[in-house]
Scaffold this motif. Sequence first.
Motif, short mmCIF file in Angstrom:
data_model
loop_
_atom_site.label_atom_id
_atom_site.label_comp_id
_atom_site.label_asym_id
_atom_site.label_seq_id
_atom_site.Cartn_x
_atom_site.Cartn_y
_atom_site.Cartn_z
N GLY A 255 0.82 -1.28 0.19
CA GLY A 255 -0.16 -0.01 0.05
C GLY A 255 0.85 1.33 0.02
N ARG A 256 2.12 1.09 -0.21
CA ARG A 256 3.10 2.30 -0.19
C ARG A 256 3.78 2.48 -1.51
NH1 ARG A 256 3.53 3.77 5.36
NH2 ARG A 256 2.65 2.05 6.77
N PRO A 257 3.15 2.99 -2.68
CA PRO A 257 3.60 2.82 -3.97
C PRO A 257 5.03 3.80 -4.02
CG PRO A 257 1.82 4.40 -3.89
CD PRO A 257 1.82 3.57 -2.78
N LEU A 258 5.06 4.90 -3.25
CA LEU A 258 6.19 5.83 -3.65
C LEU A 258 7.65 5.14 -2.59
CD1 LEU A 258 5.08 9.50 -3.59
CD2 LEU A 258 6.68 8.54 -5.34
N TYR A 259 7.15 4.74 -1.53
CA TYR A 259 8.22 4.06 -0.89
C TYR A 259 8.74 2.65 -1.63
CZ TYR A 259 10.26 0.42 2.16
OH TYR A 259 11.17 -0.59 2.51
N ALA A 260 7.80 1.75 -2.07
CA ALA A 260 8.23 0.53 -2.83
C ALA A 260 9.10 0.90 -3.83
CB ALA A 260 6.97 -0.15 -2.98
N ALA A 261 8.75 1.97 -4.78
CA ALA A 261 9.37 2.42 -5.79
C ALA A 261 11.04 2.59 -5.55
CB ALA A 261 8.87 3.27 -6.71
N HIS A 262 11.19 3.65 -4.33
CA HIS A 262 12.44 3.99 -3.99
C HIS A 262 13.35 2.84 -3.48
CE1 HIS A 262 10.63 7.96 -4.73
NE2 HIS A 262 12.03 8.33 -4.98
N ALA A 263 12.54 1.86 -2.70
CA ALA A 263 12.98 0.73 -2.13
C ALA A 263 13.80 -0.19 -3.21
CB ALA A 263 12.23 0.03 -1.30
N GLU A 264 13.48 -0.14 -4.29
CA GLU A 264 14.11 -0.96 -5.07
C GLU A 264 15.35 -0.30 -6.16
OE1 GLU A 264 11.04 -1.83 -8.10
OE2 GLU A 264 10.26 -3.44 -6.86
N LEU A 265 15.66 0.77 -5.56
CA LEU A 265 17.08 1.46 -5.90
C LEU A 265 18.16 1.15 -5.48
CD1 LEU A 265 15.43 5.29 -6.31
CD2 LEU A 265 15.70 3.47 -8.04
N PRO A 266 19.38 1.08 -5.85
CA PRO A 266 20.50 0.60 -5.00
C PRO A 266 20.91 1.77 -4.12
CG PRO A 266 20.96 1.59 -7.14
CD PRO A 266 19.58 1.45 -7.21
N VAL A 267 21.58 1.29 -3.09
CA VAL A 267 22.06 2.09 -1.92
C VAL A 267 23.41 2.63 -2.40
CG1 VAL A 267 22.68 2.43 0.53
CG2 VAL A 267 21.09 0.58 -0.08
N PRO A 268 23.51 4.01 -2.24
CA PRO A 268 24.81 4.61 -2.69
C PRO A 268 25.87 4.08 -1.82
CG PRO A 268 23.21 6.21 -2.70
CD PRO A 268 22.56 4.91 -2.06
N GLU A 269 27.06 4.02 -2.29
CA GLU A 269 28.39 3.68 -1.63
C GLU A 269 28.66 4.91 -0.47
OE1 GLU A 269 31.60 2.31 -3.88
OE2 GLU A 269 30.32 0.68 -4.86
N GLU A 270 28.69 6.18 -0.83
CA GLU A 270 29.11 7.13 -0.04
C GLU A 270 28.26 7.01 1.11
OE1 GLU A 270 30.34 8.51 -4.30
OE2 GLU A 270 28.51 7.38 -3.07
N PRO A 271 28.68 7.36 2.42
CA PRO A 271 27.89 7.38 3.57
C PRO A 271 26.85 8.47 3.51
CG PRO A 271 29.97 6.82 4.22
CD PRO A 271 30.06 7.19 2.93
N HIS A 272 27.22 9.70 3.22
CA HIS A 272 26.18 10.79 3.19
C HIS A 272 25.01 10.75 2.12
CE1 HIS A 272 28.75 12.11 -0.01
NE2 HIS A 272 28.06 13.00 -0.50
N LEU A 273 25.44 9.89 0.85
CA LEU A 273 24.46 9.58 0.09
C LEU A 273 23.53 8.48 0.33
CD1 LEU A 273 26.37 10.21 -3.34
CD2 LEU A 273 24.65 11.78 -2.06
N ALA A 274 24.19 7.32 1.15
CA ALA A 274 23.42 6.45 1.67
C ALA A 274 22.51 6.97 2.80
CB ALA A 274 24.38 5.20 2.38
N PHE A 275 23.02 7.73 3.42
CA PHE A 275 21.94 8.46 4.69
C PHE A 275 21.02 9.09 3.91
CE2 PHE A 275 20.91 12.51 6.82
CZ PHE A 275 20.19 11.89 7.82
N TRP A 276 21.26 9.84 2.79
CA TRP A 276 20.23 10.64 1.82
C TRP A 276 19.03 9.51 1.45
CZ3 TRP A 276 18.23 11.15 -2.98
CH2 TRP A 276 17.32 12.13 -3.13
N HIS A 277 19.66 8.58 0.90
CA HIS A 277 18.56 7.45 0.38
C HIS A 277 17.83 6.96 1.46
CE1 HIS A 277 17.49 3.91 -1.94
NE2 HIS A 277 17.87 3.18 -0.85
N ALA A 278 18.36 6.68 2.50
CA ALA A 278 17.57 6.16 3.71
C ALA A 278 16.54 7.10 4.06
CB ALA A 278 18.43 5.60 4.84
N ALA A 279 16.85 8.40 4.31
CA ALA A 279 15.98 9.47 4.41
C ALA A 279 15.03 9.37 3.45
CB ALA A 279 16.79 10.84 4.56
N THR A 280 15.30 9.29 2.28
CA THR A 280 14.01 9.22 1.01
C THR A 280 13.25 8.13 1.31
OG1 THR A 280 15.65 10.05 -0.48
CG2 THR A 280 13.60 9.05 -1.30
N LEU A 281 13.63 6.90 1.82
CA LEU A 281 12.63 5.82 2.34
C LEU A 281 12.00 6.07 3.24
CD1 LEU A 281 15.38 2.75 1.74
CD2 LEU A 281 13.66 3.69 0.05
#
Length: 289
Positions: free
Chosen positions: A135-161
Amino acid sequence: MTSTTLPARAGRHCYQAVNPLHSTVYFSPDYTRELTAIGLADRPAAYFAGRAAAMGRVGPGVVTATFYNFGPELVARHVPGIWEIASPEAVLAARLRSADATLRRLLGDDVVTSPEMAEAAELALRAAEGCRPGGRPLYAAHAELPVPEEPHLAFWHAATLLREHRGDGHVAMLLAAGLDPVEALVSHTASGKGMTPDFAVATRGLTRADWDAAEERLRERGLVTAEGGLTAAGTELREHIEEETDRLDLAPYEHLGAAGVARLTELAGGWTRTAVEAGAFPPALFGKG
């Protein structure tokens, strides 16, 4: 409320500390530069592309439904045309480059490369492991993206989720409360916590007549006063919506645990204050209007 081992509203407080660090990108000159470079110079087009790209080449109906509070005419003016200008893959790459530049500009390289940033990325990603896609389409779509390697971008990716997970649940609660997209905006503004009417109208593809009509509908329901503030019933409804959104969004913070939630809130809260002080958000976004 669901039984929890967390302090009251700890998940909400953590979200409020983390989410602005995701949201800075959409107000950033770095985002404008990167999206302009791939052909999306129009601000609404760039926003729709950046947030929808994880879902692929979706049409205006999907964007209107999932974003919820943008006028359908504004969405249709840009979607699906944006995908003829830039592919979703190109948009996602540009968005990540802008996140890198934005966090470095607002927080500084020392913070971006710090052990604390790596710690925050680990905590936020661990929290995101507790999210569920149903029931969470925007989350589900972003959850399929790869996690960036750099910590600050990994943090930003997780914040997006975490942002999209809560947002999808919040839309469900707005629907359950019988608040249409404009009524949701008006009632949030009436609470003193939302965007100014002028900013909302200008950025959401609305007219002042749309806003006034929604305000009148809420007034007829006894939710808004003649002066445009919330009545007692309106306040109760908005509080109920937030509490139920908390309940639907509890899983990632329960998964992280009380100590992790407290530490993530501490780290992200400090960086959010730094970003706000650095002018991350336009002055016209909040306040009177």
